[in-house]
Design a protein around this motif. Structure first.
Motif, PDB file in Angstrom:
ATOM      1  N   THR A   3      -7.539 -55.997 -35.557  1.00 21.70           N
ATOM      2  CA  THR A   3      -6.206 -56.592 -35.603  1.00 21.70           C
ATOM      3  C   THR A   3      -6.299 -58.084 -35.337  1.00 21.70           C
ATOM      4  O   THR A   3      -7.386 -58.624 -35.087  1.00 21.70           O
ATOM      5  N   ASN A   4      -5.160 -58.748 -35.396  1.00 26.38           N
ATOM      6  CA  ASN A   4      -5.121 -60.183 -35.141  1.00 26.38           C
ATOM      7  C   ASN A   4      -4.026 -60.467 -34.120  1.00 26.38           C
ATOM      8  O   ASN A   4      -2.844 -60.325 -34.414  1.00 26.38           O
ATOM      9  N   THR A   5      -4.423 -60.822 -32.912  1.00 28.73           N
ATOM     10  CA  THR A   5      -3.438 -61.125 -31.872  1.00 28.73           C
ATOM     11  C   THR A   5      -3.102 -62.613 -31.802  1.00 28.73           C
ATOM     12  O   THR A   5      -2.258 -63.009 -30.996  1.00 28.73           O
ATOM     13  N   ASP A   6      -3.744 -63.427 -32.649  1.00 25.94           N
ATOM     14  CA  ASP A   6      -3.400 -64.852 -32.668  1.00 25.94           C
ATOM     15  C   ASP A   6      -1.933 -65.050 -33.051  1.00 25.94           C
ATOM     16  O   ASP A   6      -1.264 -65.936 -32.527  1.00 25.94           O
ATOM     17  N   CYS A   7      -1.449 -64.218 -33.982  1.00 21.97           N
ATOM     18  CA  CYS A   7      -0.041 -64.342 -34.385  1.00 21.97           C
ATOM     19  C   CYS A   7       0.886 -63.967 -33.227  1.00 21.97           C
ATOM     20  O   CYS A   7       1.980 -64.526 -33.085  1.00 21.97           O
ATOM     21  N   ILE A  23      -2.938 -61.874 -42.630  1.00 24.25           N
ATOM     22  CA  ILE A  23      -3.520 -63.144 -42.209  1.00 24.25           C
ATOM     23  C   ILE A  23      -4.890 -63.359 -42.836  1.00 24.25           C
ATOM     24  O   ILE A  23      -5.301 -64.479 -43.121  1.00 24.25           O
ATOM     25  N   GLY A  24      -5.610 -62.259 -43.063  1.00 27.15           N
ATOM     26  CA  GLY A  24      -6.912 -62.350 -43.700  1.00 27.15           C
ATOM     27  C   GLY A  24      -8.068 -62.475 -42.738  1.00 27.15           C
ATOM     28  O   GLY A  24      -9.179 -62.866 -43.117  1.00 27.15           O
ATOM     29  N   ALA A  25      -7.834 -62.109 -41.473  1.00 25.38           N
ATOM     30  CA  ALA A  25      -8.901 -62.200 -40.470  1.00 25.38           C
ATOM     31  C   ALA A  25      -8.519 -61.352 -39.267  1.00 25.38           C
ATOM     32  O   ALA A  25      -7.343 -61.111 -39.006  1.00 25.38           O
ATOM     33  N   ILE A  26      -9.535 -60.898 -38.530  1.00 21.72           N
ATOM     34  CA  ILE A  26      -9.298 -60.201 -37.266  1.00 21.72           C
ATOM     35  C   ILE A  26      -9.864 -61.045 -36.126  1.00 21.72           C
ATOM     36  O   ILE A  26     -10.800 -61.827 -36.324  1.00 21.72           O
ATOM     37  N   ASN A  27      -9.276 -60.904 -34.955  1.00 18.95           N
ATOM     38  CA  ASN A  27      -9.848 -61.529 -33.759  1.00 18.95           C
ATOM     39  C   ASN A  27     -10.056 -60.502 -32.651  1.00 18.95           C
ATOM     40  O   ASN A  27     -10.539 -60.843 -31.577  1.00 18.95           O
ATOM     41  N   THR A  28      -9.685 -59.241 -32.938  1.00 25.44           N
ATOM     42  CA  THR A  28      -9.730 -58.191 -31.922  1.00 25.44           C
ATOM     43  C   THR A  28     -10.109 -56.862 -32.553  1.00 25.44           C
ATOM     44  O   THR A  28      -9.632 -56.544 -33.648  1.00 25.44           O
ATOM     45  N   VAL A  29     -10.947 -56.107 -31.867  1.00 24.17           N
ATOM     46  CA  VAL A  29     -11.214 -54.720 -32.253  1.00 24.17           C
ATOM     47  C   VAL A  29     -10.918 -53.842 -31.044  1.00 24.17           C
ATOM     48  O   VAL A  29     -11.454 -54.069 -29.957  1.00 24.17           O
ATOM     49  N   PHE A  30     -10.032 -52.873 -31.229  1.00 26.00           N
ATOM     50  CA  PHE A  30      -9.752 -51.892 -30.182  1.00 26.00           C
ATOM     51  C   PHE A  30     -10.084 -50.503 -30.713  1.00 26.00           C
ATOM     52  O   PHE A  30     -10.307 -50.323 -31.928  1.00 26.00           O
TER      53      PHE A  30
END
Length: 340
Positions: free
Chosen positions: A133-137, A112-119
């Motif tokens: 990671t990206n949880t938007d998808c 996707i080319g972007a993250i919205n979450t760091v765990f």
């Protein structure tokens, strides 16, 4: 209504590819209140604090969620270095630049080319590893899976899809429609051709991505294409003003078989990602009026947040209960009603 439930086990199993549980050793678990954050700017309209603190309360997790308005990506490292930090969410303008600060990036986020979450997971030496990671998808995927019957989704996988817009939400929708929902031809409509060109080029470099991405730029070409079934709207709720915006609207109406403005039969399913300042956006009302089933963007917001919660707390059984989901939806609905 679908009987699908989010596969929390698979989500966690994939996360352990990057290290062992944050809560190793076990004695560390539940010894203190852990903190999560949202970083970005502006945040004044964000429902994320309400959503995530509700999720923590419903799951019984001893965690808090705080929004910190900043455009400094280094703040992420500062916060996650603290022993009581469990993870962060990131939004604009930090979704791309934060990728260089974490220890690893998941396949979906890289695609996707972007993250919205760091765990956080732990490496072989027991030290924390920051995973972006990206949880938007996942939000897009679950919006369809939770609200549409399996047979209709199976049919949708054989038909073209449509995504409106050219930003980060569009990229998440492309990933979800192909990798999760099996759509092999995806129409892209946007006011700026260069944004779509960049999306198409970036997905050409994604391993195993074989969807046919088609930029539809004229009403005439739209009229000759097969009608899409699964549609994702990712643009703000405002009337088109420029020639390019007006043209994009006309193309969408043509693709969706609604150019005459009359009621149509046997339409597909629309996920309208925009829900601010109102859930029933102009596009939502347009699609509903013309016979499409419409899923509000609050669903995508909720499910991306549930995925974040599971990655942070490493538990998610509570979200398989319909009563839990009803409570979350009611909290978000009431918050939006108070705003309006």
């Amino acid at each position: 209504m679908s009987e699908h439930t989010l596969d929390t086990e698979a989500l966690l199993r994939d996360s352990y590819k990057y290290g062992t549980s944050f809560f190793s050793p076990v004695s560390q678990k539940n010894t203190q209140t852990l903190k999560t954050y949202l970083l970005g700017s502006p945040l004044r309209n964000s429902l994320a604090p309400l959503l995530n603190n509700t999720l923590f309360s419903l799951s019984g997790a001893a965690c808090t969620y705080e929004a910190i308005e900043t455009d400094n990506s280094e703040k992420l490292i500062e916060l996650l270095a603290k022993p009581d930090s469990l993870g962060t969410a990131v939004t604009m303008p930090l979704k791309v630049r934060s990728m260089d600060l974490v220890d690893a990036v998941t396949d979906e986020a890289r695609s996707i080319g972007a993250i919205n979450t760091v765990f956080i997971r732990r490496g072989g030496n027991g030290r924390p590893r920051l995973i972006g990671t990206n949880t938007d998808c996942i939000g897009v995927k679950e919006s369809f899976l939770q609200n549409v019957d399996a047979k209709d989704l199976a049919f949708g996988s054989t038909q073209p899809g449509l995504i409106i817009g050219g930003g980060g939400a569009c990229r998440s929708a492309v990933y979800a429609l192909y990798f999760f929902l099996g759509v092999k031809t995806i129409y892209l409509v946007n006011r700026l051709k260069e944004e779509v060109d960049d999306i198409i080029e970036s997905f050409r470099r994604v391993p195993d991505f074989k969807a046919d991405l088609r930029f539809v730029d004229t009403v005439e070409s739209a009229a000759e294409l097969s009608r899409p079934y699964l549609v994702v709207g990712t643009v703000p709720d405002r009337e088109p003003e420029t020639e390019a915006e007006i043209l994009a609207k006309q193309i969408v109406e043509t693709l969706m078989g609604c150019e005459a403005g009359g009621m149509q039969k046997s339409q597909g399913v629309v996920l309208e990602m925009c829900y601010h300042p109102r859930v029933h956006t102009s596009f939502y009302q347009f699609a509903d009026r013309n016979g499409w089933r419409v899923i509000p963007g609050t669903e995508a917001m909720i499910w991306q947040g549930v995925a974040q919660h599971i990655l942070w707390t490493e538990k998610g059984e509570v979200f398989k209960q319909e009563s839990t989901l009803s409570t979350i939806r009611a909290e978000i609905r009431d918050a939006l009603m108070r705003r309006n």
